[in-house]
Design a protein around this motif. Structure first.
Motif, PDB file in Angstrom:
ATOM      1  N   GLN A 185       0.845  -1.182   0.000  1.00  0.00           N
ATOM      2  CA  GLN A 185       0.000   0.000   0.000  1.00  0.00           C
ATOM      3  C   GLN A 185       0.882   1.234   0.000  1.00  0.00           C
ATOM      4  O   GLN A 185       2.067   1.158   0.328  1.00  0.00           O
ATOM      5  N   ASP A 186       0.296   2.369  -0.355  1.00  0.00           N
ATOM      6  CA  ASP A 186       1.101   3.583  -0.481  1.00  0.00           C
ATOM      7  C   ASP A 186       1.820   3.932   0.819  1.00  0.00           C
ATOM      8  O   ASP A 186       2.916   4.497   0.800  1.00  0.00           O
ATOM      9  N   VAL A 187       1.209   3.602   1.965  1.00  0.00           N
ATOM     10  CA  VAL A 187       1.829   3.963   3.243  1.00  0.00           C
ATOM     11  C   VAL A 187       3.008   3.044   3.587  1.00  0.00           C
ATOM     12  O   VAL A 187       3.789   3.349   4.473  1.00  0.00           O
ATOM     13  N   ASP A 188       3.133   1.928   2.888  1.00  0.00           N
ATOM     14  CA  ASP A 188       4.177   0.957   3.213  1.00  0.00           C
ATOM     15  C   ASP A 188       5.551   1.373   2.691  1.00  0.00           C
ATOM     16  O   ASP A 188       6.562   1.179   3.362  1.00  0.00           O
ATOM     17  N   GLU A 190       7.930   4.231   0.494  1.00  0.00           N
ATOM     18  CA  GLU A 190       8.158   5.530  -0.152  1.00  0.00           C
ATOM     19  C   GLU A 190       9.346   5.377  -1.085  1.00  0.00           C
ATOM     20  O   GLU A 190      10.408   4.909  -0.684  1.00  0.00           O
TER      21      GLU A 190
END
Length: 331
Positions: A185-188, A190
């Motif tokens: 997921q995007d939060v996982d 960067e």
């Protein structure tokens, strides 16, 4: 509070409620049985009720043992990725053309299993051999509890059979590698744009009218790790999306494996370790036999297994993993 934020909070609370409800129910059942046993034991002192209590107590105590085990299972630590979609990657190993054909058989096995589960199954990238075997395939599987069910499939799958190309009737052994990764997921993860090299190129096809004549294929290289992802669908925009999602998922998987390796430096769980070099299963066609080597499970229903009947195997793997966790916790 904006509507989007409020909606996200409600969804998060609903998910938390859904996760906790089964735990609360098994604990309530356990407490109810404890109470019933106490009442029945108290009845033993009553001459009129003693016989009834003696009849009820054995069943109640058996039910309590089962309920206690259910509570232990419900309180086991959960893998946060269990409810996520998964990327399924299949590649041929040793065995030449036969390995590619077997990789294609595994792909169809998982497609049928996903269909039985009511999951979606989207092929993101597929490369086929001239004989119709798989050189490499990446698929996205989405639905309820996908990674929780499929994560035990990672490893080397071995096949023993007479290949279609074998004229002498000799049994050959070949293999294919399966990797199941929880979708990032995007939060996982960067990713800095400076860490990426993105190239567009002409997609290669199977020849003739299938050759793509536009520069739509996208290749992304993550410079720090050297991970390279290629997507060759017709839309360059879609290719960028697919390639970035696959890259994020592979980077997320690397982080998960690193944490898992640190936790298990002094021990290695037999099942679900994610070691993709481990030979986990053998499919013996002449004997109609499938053997999972991690739990010594043998089924003489290979035809059904290849049609996607994987529940019996996956249930056994999950039960073994739970038993291992219980043993580690001293339960």
């Amino acid at each position: 509070m904006s509507g989007d934020v409020a909606g996200a909070d409600i969804a998060a609370l609903a998910k938390e409620y859904s996760d906790l409800k089964p735990v609360v129910e098994v604990v309530q059942t356990y407490k109810s049985l404890v109470s019933q046993i106490a009442e029945a034991e108290a009845m033993l002192d009553d001459p009129e009720m003693k016989e009834l209590a003696e009849l009820e107590l054995p069943d109640l105590r058996t039910a309590l043992e089962t309920s206690e085990h259910d509570v232990q299972l419900a309180l086991l630590p959960k893998d946060a990725a269990d409810e996520r979609p998964a990327l399924l990657e299949i590649r041929p190993g040793t065995g030449g053309d036969e390995a590619g054909l077997f990789a294609g058989d595994l792909l169809r096995m998982y497609q049928r299993y996903a269909e039985k589960q009511g999951w979606s199954f989207e092929i993101l990238e597929e490369s086929l051999s001239e004989l119709g075997g798989v050189k490499e395939v990446v698929a996205r599987v989405a639905g309820e509890g996908v990674f929780a069910r499929l994560k035990y499939e990672s490893g080397v799958h071995r096949v023993q059979r007479v290949p279609e190309t074998e004229s002498g009737g000799r049994i050959h052994t070949s293999a294919a590698t399966v990797a199941v990764l929880p979708e990032a997921q995007d939060v996982d993860i960067e990713i800095s744009p400076n860490d990426l090299r993105i190239d567009t190129m002409r997609a290669s096809g199977s020849g003739g009218q299938h050759v793509n004549t536009t520069d739509s294929a996208v290749r992304i290289v993550h410079i720090p790790t050297g991970i390279m992802v290629v997507s060759a669908e017709k839309s360059q925009h879609r290719n960028r999306e697919i390639a970035m999602q696959v890259l994020k998922t592979r980077l997320f998987d690397m982080e998960r494996q690193k944490v898992a390796d640190e936790r298990s430096a002094d021990r290695k769980s037999q099942v679900g370790s994610g070691d993709r070099s481990e030979r986990i299963r053998t499919y013996n066609f002449p004997q109609g036999r499938m053997t999972d080597h991690r739990i010594n499970l043998t089924l003489y229903s290979l035809a059904q297994v290849m049609q996607g009947d994987l529940d019996e195997t996956i249930d056994a793997l999950q039960a073994d993993a739970q038993a291992t966790l219980l043993a580690e916790m001293g339960a």
